[in-house]
Design a protein around this motif. Sequence first.
Motif, mmCIF file in Angstrom:
data_model
loop_
_atom_site.group_PDB
_atom_site.id
_atom_site.type_symbol
_atom_site.label_atom_id
_atom_site.label_comp_id
_atom_site.label_asym_id
_atom_site.label_seq_id
_atom_site.Cartn_x
_atom_site.Cartn_y
_atom_site.Cartn_z
ATOM 1 N N LEU A 114 -21.108 -25.427 -49.424
ATOM 2 C CA LEU A 114 -21.278 -24.882 -48.040
ATOM 3 C C LEU A 114 -22.117 -23.907 -47.878
ATOM 4 O O LEU A 114 -21.889 -22.715 -48.631
ATOM 5 C CB LEU A 114 -19.816 -24.678 -47.516
ATOM 6 C CG LEU A 114 -19.913 -24.089 -45.976
ATOM 7 C CD1 LEU A 114 -20.252 -25.229 -45.176
ATOM 8 C CD2 LEU A 114 -18.423 -23.687 -45.663
ATOM 9 N N ALA A 119 -22.265 -21.357 -41.462
ATOM 10 C CA ALA A 119 -21.013 -21.641 -40.634
ATOM 11 C C ALA A 119 -20.626 -20.351 -39.861
ATOM 12 O O ALA A 119 -20.136 -20.533 -38.785
ATOM 13 C CB ALA A 119 -19.934 -22.024 -41.723
ATOM 14 N N THR A 214 -20.680 -29.878 -41.151
ATOM 15 C CA THR A 214 -21.514 -29.441 -42.229
ATOM 16 C C THR A 214 -22.190 -30.751 -42.648
ATOM 17 O O THR A 214 -21.390 -31.956 -43.058
ATOM 18 C CB THR A 214 -21.188 -28.697 -43.163
ATOM 19 O OG1 THR A 214 -21.951 -28.287 -44.123
ATOM 20 C CG2 THR A 214 -19.697 -29.552 -43.904
#
Length: 819
Positions: A114, A119, A214
């Motif tokens: 990630l 984020a 994502t």
Amino acid sequence: MSIIKAIIMAGGKGTRLRPLTCSLPKPMVPILNKPVMEYTAQLLKKYNIDDVAVTTAYLPELITEYFEEGQRWDMNISYYLEDVPLGTGGSVRNAEEYIKEPFLVISGDALTDLNIDNAIDYHRTKGSKVTLVLKKEAVPIEYGVVITNEAGKIVRFLEKPSWGEVFSNTVNTGIYIIEPEVMEYYKKGDSFDFSKDLFPKLLQDGVPMYGYVTEDYWCDIGDLNSYKQTQFDILDGKVNLELDANEITKGVWLGEGSKIHEKTVINPPVYIGKNSLVDTCRIGPHTIISDNCDIKRDAVVKRSIIWKDSHIGEETHFTGAVACNRVHINKRVNVFENAAIGEESTLLDGVMVKPDIKIWPHKLVDENTVVNKNLIWGSKASKTVFGYRDISGHMNIDITPEFAMGLGSSFSAISKGGAIVVSDDASNAAFLIKSSIITGIHASGGQVIEVPDSILAMNRFAVKYHQADGGVHIRTDNADKNKIYIEFIDNNGANISRNKEREIENLMNRGDFERCNADKLKQKVSIENFSSIFIKQGLKLLEHKDALKRKNFKIAISSNSLKHLKLAKDYLNELGCSINYEKYEGIKPLKKQLSYLSNQIKLGKAEFGVLISDNGEDMIIVDEKGRSIEKEDYLLLTSLIAMKSKTEKIVLPYIVPNIFEKMAKSYNVEVIRTKSNPSSIMHEMLKNWNTNTEFPLQYTLNYNAIWGIGLILDLLVSSNSRICNLVDEFPEYYYLKEEIPCDWKDKGRVIKDLIEENKDQSIELFEGVKINDDRGWTLILPDHEKPLFKIYTEGFSQEYAQELSVSFSKKVMDLLTLT
């Protein structure tokens, strides 16, 4: 950019990964030669998150000894131990010093690359109090599904939904960005979960929560398949991380000190750790060999993972399997797909390990043994065993005695060792499986009440009659005597709930059943001729027996089950009925049975006919005019009978036509809609019903055909009516059903697309997607057992129903063609 602190949740036991996790906590399971949690720590370090708390519970010392205080990664790691289980939220709340500022929560037993900065940017831009990182999953039913609106704001949570509840394919990854004030909903030491407790409260209170979808890699390493696939994905370059080995040629990584014979055939991608020796053999593709391993001459290893210090002998084939640390496999051994060998186990020459077999640590398997059941301290395990309403399969293929014994032990465990009624249809196959189930119940300390030569309705009644804690009924398919059906009954006589099914599946998957000592074994109680008690109780339900006997109904009955025919005949003879039924060998098609019943009526030999299903629950009635009353019409008939009998409520599956409500309204009867699976319907019908031997009228009419015939006759006598008169009262309705084949992986995506395309319409998301318009309604429901969609349509006219059915069938097919 970074968040100052992060919390890694590392308390998982990894029960579905056993035997890999018998002596390791789940975060310490190796991925390409190092613990999965190490990849999480490296990811945090990559985004300059140096201050990290780790919550631990299971075997915490193995985590703390490996990661220490984080010096190896130039990080500061603190640990918070759960002495008692606190749930996901409670464990994080326990790390009080780390939640005073915005913080990141991430799992220590999932793998992701990630982009954390992206984020965080999303979280801050949205002004979110909690941001959940979401991922699209083709088959989302094993995860928590999160539904968001167009702006990304979360509007609904569904924890491990059934296919009927899959309204989106975006799932919760367990990665959260949280503002500290939301944690004030609970105190330190409170036990709560994020997804089950805190997030629903925040949603109810209108606290802004968003979902960041994502495209980066994420995989929850929940079972053996995902454990292997994660590593295959790394080798395929699907994960953005570096490997701790030299890539000596494209797709082949070799650790320091390892040696490969020049005649070895390697098909990339392959990873080999440090100080391993590979003789003249065939390796790969998708093979991971860890440090200090020894692969001998003419061995074949592919799509497999071999942990440290293990030995693969000459001419051994190791395919699609996992070997834990210090496993020794001798010559000419065959280990097949999805097998797992626990640490320090030894397999001697010529052993064969069948697919999906798990061998617990420290086992010795003798020469030339075929291992076709799990070597634990019990028998076979499986991940998902229940279908729509039962467990079914072929004897000694899908359902073996060992498997059945595990079912008995599992059901006894969730029944707390109480009394369980076990019955069968007296066929050879059912008797074998019943005996194994009884053995499993006894081995776990449970009490068995055996009701031999029985039917399913008798089992339900016996559970109530004996005030047992549950029941199991085993029958064979009338058309295929090797096919077995096993139904599990709760203490109210209904099929067990999906939650109870999952408990059994989890116990079967782990395979670690409880066992009792000899002094705790309970004697089996066998009840002979229970059918006479069953018939007597069925007669007690009737209020007009004398009038019934004077009436002397003439009835034709048919069934492929001789047991149901005999019981129905004995029961109806007690009511003075004249019974005609056809004696024939083998299985008779439905059309021929209905034709027989119609001819009996035309010839004046019967007033009406009844066809009883193989399981003895469903009926098709042929009325005095020769009309077949089945499926929705039969449900309409039983609902009408219940209404005329002054019932206060009727329970209907969500999928049936709305015309039922209109009919109920005229009788001032409440309608309760429930999900369409048998367990949900039964549980709603039996809610607040506490008598030991009776069942509600509507329940009996739908789940006990033999008693149901008597109740219908009782109403006909009391009202001086005929079945055709009741049918003539049916309101006209227009209802169609279609089935559209699909791939399992497309189900969640198609449902989500349907919701998005019809967001401006009147839609309901109780079960599947129901879309209302001025022509009627259409319900699109993914099937639980098969790769298909069911489409139900009710229109205000036949033309409207046809239009809706054709339109939405085409829409589903069009969506299925999209990639």
